[in-house]
Write an enzyme that holds these catalytic residues in place. Structure first.
Site, PDB file in Angstrom:
ATOM      1  N   TYR A  46     -15.893   1.009 -28.152  1.00  0.00           N
ATOM      2  CA  TYR A  46     -15.656   2.216 -28.928  1.00  0.00           C
ATOM      3  C   TYR A  46     -14.537   2.107 -29.952  1.00  0.00           C
ATOM      4  CZ  TYR A  46     -16.157   7.113 -30.000  1.00  0.00           C
ATOM      5  OH  TYR A  46     -16.436   8.287 -30.654  1.00  0.00           O
ATOM      6  N   GLY A  47     -14.779   2.623 -31.133  1.00  0.00           N
ATOM      7  CA  GLY A  47     -13.771   2.881 -32.161  1.00  0.00           C
ATOM      8  C   GLY A  47     -12.633   1.881 -32.247  1.00  0.00           C
ATOM      9  N   GLY A  74      -6.435  16.583 -38.991  1.00  0.00           N
ATOM     10  CA  GLY A  74      -6.927  17.031 -40.294  1.00  0.00           C
ATOM     11  C   GLY A  74      -6.606  16.104 -41.456  1.00  0.00           C
ATOM     12  N   LYS A  75      -6.375  14.827 -41.201  1.00  0.00           N
ATOM     13  CA  LYS A  75      -6.115  13.917 -42.336  1.00  0.00           C
ATOM     14  C   LYS A  75      -7.341  13.835 -43.238  1.00  0.00           C
ATOM     15  CE  LYS A  75      -4.537  10.043 -40.425  1.00  0.00           C
ATOM     16  NZ  LYS A  75      -4.389  10.512 -39.034  1.00  0.00           N
ATOM     17  N   ASN A  93      -4.483  24.838 -48.681  1.00  0.00           N
ATOM     18  CA  ASN A  93      -3.320  23.944 -48.571  1.00  0.00           C
ATOM     19  C   ASN A  93      -2.881  23.434 -49.946  1.00  0.00           C
ATOM     20  OD1 ASN A  93      -3.237  24.313 -45.841  1.00  0.00           O
ATOM     21  ND2 ASN A  93      -4.519  22.534 -45.375  1.00  0.00           N
ATOM     22  N   GLY A 128      -8.734  24.546 -47.976  1.00  0.00           N
ATOM     23  CA  GLY A 128      -8.609  24.584 -49.437  1.00  0.00           C
ATOM     24  C   GLY A 128      -7.345  25.278 -49.923  1.00  0.00           C
ATOM     25  N   ARG A 169       0.337  19.378 -35.526  1.00  0.00           N
ATOM     26  CA  ARG A 169      -0.091  20.715 -35.068  1.00  0.00           C
ATOM     27  C   ARG A 169       1.065  21.338 -34.320  1.00  0.00           C
ATOM     28  NH1 ARG A 169      -5.816  21.543 -34.487  1.00  0.00           N
ATOM     29  NH2 ARG A 169      -6.849  19.647 -35.220  1.00  0.00           N
ATOM     30  N   SER A 204      -3.514  11.548 -34.990  1.00  0.00           N
ATOM     31  CA  SER A 204      -4.980  11.515 -34.923  1.00  0.00           C
ATOM     32  C   SER A 204      -5.540  12.927 -34.734  1.00  0.00           C
ATOM     33  CB  SER A 204      -5.434  10.654 -33.746  1.00  0.00           C
ATOM     34  OG  SER A 204      -4.843   9.397 -33.835  1.00  0.00           O
ATOM     35  N   LYS A 258      -7.191   0.054 -36.229  1.00  0.00           N
ATOM     36  CA  LYS A 258      -5.859   0.280 -35.658  1.00  0.00           C
ATOM     37  C   LYS A 258      -5.176  -1.044 -35.293  1.00  0.00           C
ATOM     38  CE  LYS A 258      -6.714   4.652 -35.849  1.00  0.00           C
ATOM     39  NZ  LYS A 258      -6.052   5.505 -36.833  1.00  0.00           N
TER      40      LYS A 258
HETATM   41  C1  OXD Z   1      -8.517   7.290 -35.521  1.00  0.00           C
HETATM   42  C2  OXD Z   1      -7.403   7.678 -34.638  1.00  0.00           C
HETATM   43  O1  OXD Z   1      -9.587   6.928 -35.027  1.00  0.00           O
HETATM   44  O2  OXD Z   1      -6.320   7.941 -35.157  1.00  0.00           O
HETATM   45  O3  OXD Z   1      -8.339   7.339 -36.743  1.00  0.00           O
HETATM   46  O4  OXD Z   1      -7.590   7.701 -33.421  1.00  0.00           O
HETATM   47 MN    MN Z   2      -6.287   7.605 -37.251  1.00  0.00          MN
END
Ligand code: OXD
Ligand code: MN
Length: 672
Positions: A285-286, A339-340, A583, A581, A487, A336, A294
């Site tokens: 995963y990811g 809202g990036k 922001n 929007g 947050r 993470s 990362k």
């Molecule tokens: C990502 C994280 O997947 O920060 O970007 O977990």
């Molecule tokens: Mn990230």
């Protein structure tokens, strides 16, 4: 059925046919396949001399082995010996290759093509429910000296700013106990990739070895996979070694859940900055498996950045252009799932403003002598965005970017072959039949959870309608401001400006946010996430702060701000700020500050907007007083807690400048 036996891996007879291509020794044993798929046989065999002088016989399923640079051949050979795959598949990143790999995964039942005509070449994938997020508890930095990786914590305090493993333990755990033969019966895919535009002065190369073809498809979206990288590596460039295995050799001990083989009990992700090497075992995963993200672009890159005088950060990059046509580039660091991606793809709610996206998750920043400014590149080539909450209201550009060449993981599948996740209720009517992320039947609006909270879309950046023309500029874009945020439901105003660079670094070091689903944490507690990098530091956080502080001594650095879109009304519990929007109104204030407008006043925590200096026209009733307030009791407690955290977690490694900032801020708060 013909079963071929693999020929002997180690050659004993004459050495002369080192680069001779031999007939293949391997075909896949039918019994080791899923669903009796037809794999092609290995095309040819080669002998490769390893660093220890041994000649290893390697079966090559695709690609020209002899065209690889010697050091890449030796690197791959070393891990073929350890991991013992059936054959090696040299990826070229082409469309044809992606189609071939995707077709195999569809046949196997891991990928589902989205049949709804709104989607073009999109797939859904479901994971084993035990493999749904980054596993911070099993992610380590490996250095000889523990304090090269993590700070000196106070006695009896468990360090939270990275995990260290000794070289000996890492060797035992990974190279002796886990990896040997872990690719048995599987194909080793070899992915040459670049983080950043290929050959650019700020870019870096990597080679990922993986036995998971889902990873091949995702890396192709998230990084630049291209065989021309072999030539670059052979000439002058080094590469980061990325070794990934799901840790499920064939024959399988049991049928994988959701056709997603993984080994969750044994997950281990190791980083060795000294060797520029990442070793990842057990998860598909990811961030655990797409090692360019990362592991490379943050953890390994942050150590390279320290050594080479630049920064690798968990930041989006965007541009905003004001109604007068002046453009500003901004980097923003949020933890993470805060809202990036939404900010990076902002649709401004103020007339005349335009926003453009350069990147949504990672920035590499380096001072540019020509412009005299800090420049940023987005090292990635795609978005691996959190799906729930993304909608045509919150982020229409992200939704639009997902319509083609995208892989969705752990979202719901609607009966008409589209996707669903929480947040899309206004676009997909209640009652629509869906299969949830675990493959169970349910309906939109029946109260059940349909997409996993950390479900993702993996989409090429070029799909984004507002991607900036310069997003692939090898020199990067010149940065005007750096923003931190998290947050923070209580106490923290909508926006403030740091007093100076050192104060800004202190603001980043003190960053906190509510826990999210991107990692294994649960609940809504406020967690420290210094610089939004807590899970991603590649070295001792105290030294990391030192490096940040020193950047400003060498070169002029951008101004630093802090934002909080998430403050809640203490009486109603509702958000005080509309966000999204709107922001742009905060960014407008920031840009006007950059222009030197007298719209800020000093406060104990930084420079806050003077009354009425944020444009709230057309927003109706916004309680700006509450939104901008700095409650003394809250901040006293917050500072005490932050001091305790930094003392406990960073101890003697905390730079004196940061201690000074703590003292000064405490004094200012005392005097409120
Ligand atoms: C990502 C994280 O997947 O920060 O970007 O977990
Ligand atoms: Mn990230």
């Amino acid at each position: 059925m013909t079963i071929y036996e693999a020929g002997p891996r180690v050659r004993s007879e004459n050495q002369s046919d080192k680069f001779r291509v031999l007939p293949p020794s391997v075909a896949i044993d039918e019994r080791t396949r899923h669903n009796s798929m037809t794999y092609p046989m290995a095309e040819y065999d080669v002998y490769q001399t390893l660093d220890d002088g041994e000649d290893l016989r390697i079966s090559v399923m695709k690609g020209e082995w002899n065209e690889l640079p010697d050091r890449a051949r030796r690197f791959i050979g070393k891990y073929v010996k350890l991991l013992n795959p059936l054959a090696v598949y040299l990826c070229d990143g082409s469309e044809d290759e992606a189609t071939e790999v995707a077709d195999k995964l569809v046949e196997r039942g891991l990928l589902f093509p989205l049949t709804n005509p709104k989607f073009e070449n999109c797939y859904l994938c479901r994971t084993d429910p035990a493999d749904v997020a980054r596993v911070e508890g099993k992610t380590f930095l490996v250095t000889n000296d523990r304090y090269d990786s993590v700070p000196h914590t106070a006695e009896d305090v468990v360090g939270e700013l990275g995990r260290w493993m000794s070289t000996e333990t890492a060797t035992k755990e990974m190279l002796r106990d886990r990896m040997p033969n872990s690719m048995k019966g599987r194909v080793m895919y070899v992915i040459p990739f670049s983080m950043g535009p290929i050959g650019g002065p700020m870019s870096k190369f990597g080679i990922q070895l993986t036995d998971y073809n889902y990873v091949v498809l995702s890396m192709r979206i998230m990084t630049r996979v291209d065989p021309c990288i072999w030539k670059k590596i052979s000439k002058d460039s080094d590469f980061v070694q990325c070794i990934h295995t799901i840790g499920v050799p064939r024959p399988l001990p049991k049928k994988p859940i959701s056709h997603w083989p993984c080994n969750p009990e044994r997950v281990l992700v190791l980083h060795e900055p000294k060797h520029k090497r990442v070793l990842s075992y057990g998860s598909g995963y990811g961030g655990n498996s797409l090692l360019g993200k990362k592991c490379f672009a943050l953890r390994i890159a942050s150590t390279l950045a320290r050594d080479e005088g630049w920064l690798a950060e968990h930041m989006l990059i965007m541009s905003i252009t004001n109604p007068a046509g002046k453009e500003y580039f901004i980097c923003a660091a949020f933890p993470s799932a805060c809202g990036k991606t939404n900010l990076a793809m902002l649709c401004p709610n103020l007339p005349g403003w335009k926003a453009r996206c350069v990147g949504d998750d990672i920035a590499w920043l380096k001072f540019n002598e020509k412009t005299g400014k800090l420049h940023a590149i987005n090292p990635e080539a795609g978005f691996f965005g959190v799906a729930p909450g993304t909608s045509s209201k919150t982020n229409p550009h992200a939704l639009d970017a997902c319509m083609k060449n995208t892989i969705f993981t752990n979202v719901g599948l609607t009966e008409d072959g589209g996707i669903f996740w929480e947040g899309l209720e206004d676009e997909i009517p209640a009652g629509t039949k869906v299969t949830n992320w675990m493959g169970e039947h349910c309906q939109v609006g029946d109260g059940s959870r349909i997409a996993h909270p950390n479900s993702r879309f993996c989409a090429p950046a070029e799909n984004c309608k507002i991607i900036h023309d310069k997003w692939q500029d090898p020199e990067g874009v010149p940065i005007d401001a750096i923003i931190f945020g998290g947050r923070r439901p209580r106490g923290v105003p909508l926006v403030f400006e740091a007093r100076d660079w050192d104060h800004g670094v202190f603001v980043g070091a003190s960053l906190k946010s509510e826990a999210t689903a991107a990692a294994e944490h649960t609940g809504k507690k406020i967690m420290h996430d210094p610089m939004a990098m807590r899970p991603f530091f590649g070295y001792n956080f105290g030294q990391y702060l030192r490096h940040w502080l020193d950047m400003n001594k060498k070169h002029p650095m951008p101004r630093i701000f802090h934002v909080n879109w998430f403050r809640k009304d203490i009486n109603t519990g509702k958000f005080l700020w509309p966000g999204f929007g709107d922001n742009i109104r905060v960014l407008d204030w920031i840009c006007r500050r950059l222009e030197g407008e007298d719209i800020a006043e000093s406060s104990p925590i930084g420079l806050i907007p003077k009354p009425n200096s944020i444009d709230t026209s057309g927003l109706g009733d916004i309680d700006m007083e509450q939104l901008m307030s700095i409650p003394k009791d809250y901040w006293k407690e917050d500072m005490e807690e932050t001091r305790m955290y930094l003392e406990n977690q960073v101890g003697i490694d905390l730079p004196r400048e940061i201690r000074k900032q703590l003292d000064q801020q405490e004094d200012r708060i005392e005097n409120i």
